[in-house]
Design a protein around this motif. Structure first.
Motif: not given
Length: 393
Positions: A297-309, A346-360
Motif C-alpha cells: 500500500f502506497n500513499n496512505v492517509i489514516i485518521d481517527g483510529y484512536g482508543n475505544y472504551t 488521531n490514531t493511538t498506535k502506529e504499529v501494534l501486535g495483538a498480544s505482547d508476544a507479537i513484537v512487530v
C-alpha cells in the motif's frame, strides 16, 4: 420456464423502446420488475426497477443497465440479491452525473444481499485449496485457472443498505462481493453505502478495482481472503461512522503466499465515537493483518483510529495491527506487508501486535511515513452523493 423467459424478453424490448418515445425532451424512466434466472442477453433501459428475489445472471447471458437507473429491493418480499454466476456478465454503464443505484425500500442496513459475482480465477483457500464453496447462501463453487475471467464491467454504481444473510448461509454478503473474479472484469467508481457487513470483499481472484468508496458500513470497509492478488488498485476511500470494524481486514486463509495485492492512494477515516459492530469484538484498527494476510500500500492517509472504551477497559487503536505470530514471522519479516508514504493522525498506535508476544519490527523501507501523503483522489458528482451530501469528506 420457457414462458417466463419469453415474458422477460418481451418486457425488456418494451423497456428499451419506451425510454426513447419522447425524442424532443428528456428520456422518461420506464418501470418494471426484475426477477428469476436470466438466461438470455437483456438490456434494461433508463428506468426505475424493482428487484424481487435472488436474481441470477446465468452463464452465457449478459445483462446491461443503462445510466441513471435505480433498482430497488424490498426486504418484505424475502431474500433479494443480484448474482452474476460464473460465465455470466453484468454491464453497468453509469456516469458521474448519472450513476446506477441499487437500494432497498426500508433504507435499513442489512436489508438485501447486494451484488455478488462469481468467477473461475485462481484462489488459495484454506489448506491451499484451489476451489471452495461460497458461504453466502448460494452455495456456489468458485476458483479455477482462468486468471483473465471476465464478469463484465461495473462503472459508477452505488449499492445501498446491503449485507443481509441469504438462505442458510453465513453473513458473507456485502455491498459488493467478488468470488474469484478475474482481470477481464472492470470495477471502477463504485460506492458501498451503509451496509451491515463489509463494503467490498474479495474471495481470491485477480481482479483490480479503482475509485472505490466504502461509507458507513458496519463491518470492515474493505476485506479479502483466499489469496486475492489484484495488482492495479487505486483510489480507495473509507469513511467509518456510528458503527464499524477495521478499515481493512486482510487475510490469506492461512497460506504463506509469496504474492500479494497492491493498492495505491488509500484513505481510511474513522469518526470519533464510532463503535465496533458487536460489543466485545474489539476491531478498531485501520489495517489488520491475520492468517498470513499481506499487501503493498502506497500513499496512505489514516485518521481517527484512536482508543475505544468498553466497560472498564480501554483498548488502543492502531494504524497497523498484526493479529498472529505466523503473519508477523512470514509476512512482516519477509517484506510482504508494505505500507509506505503514510500520513497518520488521531490514531493511538502506529504499529501494534495483538498480544505482547507479537513484537512487530518492519524491515527497512516497508513502513514509511510522509507528511505530504494525499491518499485517495476522487471526483465529485452524483455518484458519490446521497441525500444531497457528498460522501467524500
Amino acid at each position: 420456464m420457457k414462458k417466463f423467459l419469453l415474458g422477460l424478453t418481451l418486457i425488456g424490448a418494451m423497456f428499451t423502446s419506451c425510454s426513447d418515445d419522447d425524442s424532443n425532451g428528456p428520456k422518461k424512466p420506464v418501470e418494471g420488475e426484475i426477477t428469476g434466472v436470466i438466461t438470455t442477453n437483456q438490456t434494461f433501459a433508463y428506468g426505475n426497477y424493482t428487484l424481487k428475489g435472488i436474481v441470477k445472471i446465468a452463464s452465457g447471458a449478459t445483462v446491461t443497465f443503462e445510466k441513471g437507473s435505480t433498482i430497488t429491493a424490498n426486504k418484505q418480499t424475502g431474500d433479494n440479491a443480484l448474482v452474476v454466476l460464473n460465465g455470466g456478465k453484468l454491464i453497468i454503464n453509469g456516469t458521474a452525473a448519472e450513476p446506477v443505484v441499487f437500494t432497498e425500500a426500508s433504507k435499513i442496513p442489512g436489508s438485501w444481499g447486494g451484488i455478488i459475482m462469481y468467477g473461475d480465477a485462481p484462489i488459495k483457500a484454506i489448506n491451499a485449496a484451489t476451489t471452495a464453496t461460497s458461504e453466502d447462501g448460494n452455495n456456489q463453487s468458485y476458483g479455477g485457472g482462468n486468471a483473465a475471467h471476465n464478469g463484465g464491467s461495473l462503472k459508477y454504481v452505488r449499492v445501498e443498505y446491503a449485507g443481509a444473510k441469504l438462505a442458510d448461509g453465513t453473513k458473507e454478503n456485502n455491498a459488493f462481493t467478488f468470488y474469484s473474479v478475474g482481470t477481464g472484469t472492470t470495477l471502477d467508481h463504485l460506492v458501498a453505502y451503509k451496509g451491515a457487513d463489509d463494503g467490498f470483499e474479495f474471495f481470491g481472484g485477480t481482479v483490480s478495482a479503482s475509485n472505490l468508496i466504502s461509507f458507513g458500513n458496519y463491518d470492515d470497509a474493505f476485506d479479502w481472503q483466499d489469496g486475492w492478488q489484484g495488482q492495479n488498485n487505486t483510489n480507495w476511500y473509507a469513511y467509518q461512522e456510528v458503527k464499524g470494524n477495521f478499515g481493512m481486514e486482510i487475510e490469506a486463509s492461512g497460506n504463506n503466499n509469496t504474492f500479494f495485492p497492491k493498492v495505491t492512494n488509500v484513505t481510511l477515516k474513522r469518526v470519533a465515537g464510532t463503535v465496533p459492530e458487536v460489543a466485545g469484538a474489539i476491531e478498531i484498527d485501520a489495517f489488520q493483518f491475520k492468517k498470513e494476510g499481506n499487501g503493498d500500500f502506497n500513499n496512505v492517509i489514516i485518521d481517527g483510529y484512536g482508543n475505544y472504551t468498553e466497560g472498564a477497559k480501554t483498548y488502543e487503536g492502531a494504524a497497523i495491527k498484526i493479529q498472529d505470530a505466523p503473519t508477523n514471522t512470514d509476512q512482516v519479516n519477509n517484506s510482504r506487508i508494505k505500507i509506505t508514504n503514510a500520513k497518520i493522525s488521531n490514531t493511538t498506535k502506529e504499529v501494534l501486535g495483538a498480544s505482547d508476544a507479537i513484537v512487530v519490527g518492519f524491515p527497512n523501507g516497508t513502513f514509511t511515513k510522509s507528511a505530504t501523503a494525499t491518499g485517495a483522489s476522487l471526483e465529485t458528482g452524483n455518484w458519490a452523493t446521497v441525500g444531497g451530501a457528498s460522501l467524500i469528506k
